[in-house]
Scaffold this active site. Structure first.
Site, PDB file in Angstrom:
ATOM      1  CB  THR A  15      -0.870  -0.122   1.215  1.00 22.34           C
ATOM      2  OG1 THR A  15      -1.629  -1.141   1.103  1.00 22.34           O
ATOM      3  CG2 THR A  15      -1.933   1.264   1.276  1.00 22.34           C
ATOM      4  CG  ASP A  59      -1.578  -6.602  -2.801  1.00 25.30           C
ATOM      5  OD1 ASP A  59      -2.385  -5.851  -2.438  1.00 25.30           O
ATOM      6  OD2 ASP A  59      -1.240  -7.508  -1.517  1.00 25.30           O
ATOM      7  CB  SER A  60       2.632  -8.029   0.836  1.00 25.18           C
ATOM      8  OG  SER A  60       1.548  -8.199   1.981  1.00 25.18           O
ATOM      9  CB  SER A  61      -2.014 -10.871  -1.348  1.00 25.30           C
ATOM     10  OG  SER A  61      -2.565  -9.871  -0.533  1.00 25.30           O
ATOM     11  CG  ASP A  92      -2.633  -7.812   3.470  1.00 28.27           C
ATOM     12  OD1 ASP A  92      -2.966  -7.069   4.452  1.00 28.27           O
ATOM     13  OD2 ASP A  92      -3.049  -7.458   2.447  1.00 28.27           O
ATOM     14  CB  THR A 278      -1.513 -21.902  21.514  1.00 24.28           C
ATOM     15  OG1 THR A 278      -2.769 -21.314  21.800  1.00 24.28           O
ATOM     16  CG2 THR A 278      -0.336 -20.662  21.426  1.00 24.28           C
ATOM     17  CD  GLN A 279      -7.551 -22.575  17.101  1.00 26.18           C
ATOM     18  OE1 GLN A 279      -8.407 -22.052  17.584  1.00 26.18           O
ATOM     19  NE2 GLN A 279      -7.581 -24.116  16.674  1.00 26.18           N
ATOM     20  CB  CYS A 280      -4.271 -18.242  22.683  1.00 26.68           C
ATOM     21  SG  CYS A 280      -5.449 -19.500  23.495  1.00 26.68           S
TER      22      CYS A 280
HETATM   23  N1  ASP Z   1      -2.673  -5.627   0.336  1.00 28.78           N
HETATM   24  C1  ASP Z   1      -1.324  -4.648   0.874  1.00 28.78           C
HETATM   25  C2  ASP Z   1      -0.183  -5.367   0.795  1.00 28.78           C
HETATM   26  O1  ASP Z   1       0.098  -6.258   1.867  1.00 28.78           O
HETATM   27  C3  ASP Z   1      -1.876  -4.245   2.158  1.00 28.78           C
HETATM   28  C4  ASP Z   1      -0.895  -3.002   2.565  1.00 28.78           C
HETATM   29  O2  ASP Z   1       0.256  -2.993   1.934  1.00 28.78           O
HETATM   30  O3  ASP Z   1      -0.904  -2.600   3.938  1.00 28.78           O
HETATM   31  O4  ASP Z   1       0.296  -5.321   0.078  1.00 28.78           O
END
Ligand code: ASP
Length: 342
Positions: A15, A59-61, A92, A278-280
């Site tokens: 972002t 985008d880091s996804s 992300d 753990t999920q916690c």
């Molecule tokens: N979708 C964006 C990413 O991870 C979100 C961000 O940068 O905060 O690339």
């Protein structure tokens, strides 16, 4: 002679460097040089900044182990020329990348600080400027000509965290990250307060060693009440699966139904590495504390102690790619660079 600390600013995307596509309204990555132009304050910093941009910012996804290798290689190739590294990264998956790099950059003695933002740099209310400027200032900190920070960190919204201890916890707040089991390493207010006693220090004699292999034969399974036998069996039957992060309840507890334990037992006997996390959001796995985890211990499940899922999966990918590990359980349960309690 120029004695200013030299910082390499590496832009991977996220972002922080995005603009709005007027047609679709969606955010997309844009030219990095424009990003630097939008922050004239960078020229006021008391350090020499050079920049490096991914050819195609992402985008880091879309983050992948190959891109971690690319980041680690950029640090390696420029290690002698720079005093510190700041990596601009989407928030992300930033905790995954920070964790992966902490394992890949063995004996790093210079700061590698990942940062990003929730709003693009051009936005009026952006958090990008503070994050970027302070991350660079921290990367440039020196005492006796030695970098103060000598590890992989994540800086976001006034706090510096150990990278492999973080998780993204908010898609909305500027304060998007947390480090549930270890306090932050530094805080930026009127002054920059460093928590020196928490910083990692390794003997300078140990050279940087960059590991460039990560196994992708891994997966994360989060338990939930009602999980069915066929689901577990299908997952464990994935061809070439080498390791699994099992997100359990509370202090590492799981169903005690015979089919569940038997299926897991078969898998561990065939050599699958099963890590109990753990999920916690805070606290530690303590197998054997309750009856519901005693059996897990007996069938060879490995304790993730107080590690985050992000650090656990990347540590698993890292260790599975190491050729000479004799005792995998011991290797996983031993901290490498502050990612879990001792
Ligand atoms: N979708 C964006 C990413 O991870 C979100 C961000 O940068 O905060 O690339």
């Amino acid at each position: 002679m120029n004695n200013k600390p030299a910082i390499l600013l590496i832009y991977t995307g996220g972002t922080i460097g995005m603009v709005k596509d007027f047609k679709t309204g969606a955010l997309r990555a844009f030219n990095f040089n424009q990003l630097v132009e939008r922050i004239p304050e960078l020229h006021l910093l008391d350090c020499a900044i050079e920049t490096y941009s991914f050819d195609v910012p992402i985008d880091s996804s879309d983050m992948q182990p190959d891109l971690w290798v690319q980041m680690a290689s950029i640090v390696e190739d420029n290690y002698d020329r720079f005093d510190g590294f700041v990596i601009l990264h989407g928030s992300d998956t930033m905790s995954y990348s920070a964790s992966a790099l902490s394992f890949m950059l063995e004996n790093v003695h210079k700061p590698v600080i990942l940062t990003g933002s929730q709003l693009p740099i051009g936005d009026l209310r952006t958090d990008a400027k503070e994050n970027l400027i302070t991350a660079i200032q921290i990367a440039a900190l020196q005492e006796n000509n030695t970098p103060v920070i000598q590890e992989v960190c994540l800086y976001f919204e006034y706090k510096l965290y150990r990278g492999n201890r973080t998780s993204k916890v908010s898609a909305e707040l500027f304060n998007a990250f947390t480090s549930p089991n270890v306090p932050h390493l530094a805080e930026s207010g009127v002054n920059l307060r460093i928590n020196h006693s928490l910083l990692l220090q390794k003997p300078l004699s140990l050279p940087l060693t960059v590991h460039k292999k990560m196994s992708r034969n891994v997966m994360i399974l989060r338990l939930f009440p009602g999980i069915q036998q066929q689901v577990l069996e299908a997952i464990l039957a994935i061809p070439n699966l080498e390791g699994i992060i099992l997100e359990t309840y509370g202090s590492g507890n799981a169903p005690t139904e015979p089919w569940f334990l038997e299926t897991l037992r078969c898998a561990t006997q065939k050599g699958l590495k099963v890590i109990n996390v753990t999920q916690c959001s805070s606290g530690s796995v303590m197998m054997g504390k309750y009856e519901t985890s005693t059996e897990l211990k007996e069938i060879g499940v490995i304790s993730g102690k107080d590690i985050t899922t992000e650090a656990a999966i990347t540590k698993l990918m890292f260790l599975l790619a190491q050729p000479d590990i004799v005792d995998f359980k011991l290797a996983f349960e031993t901290p490498i660079c502050g990612e879990m309690e001792v």
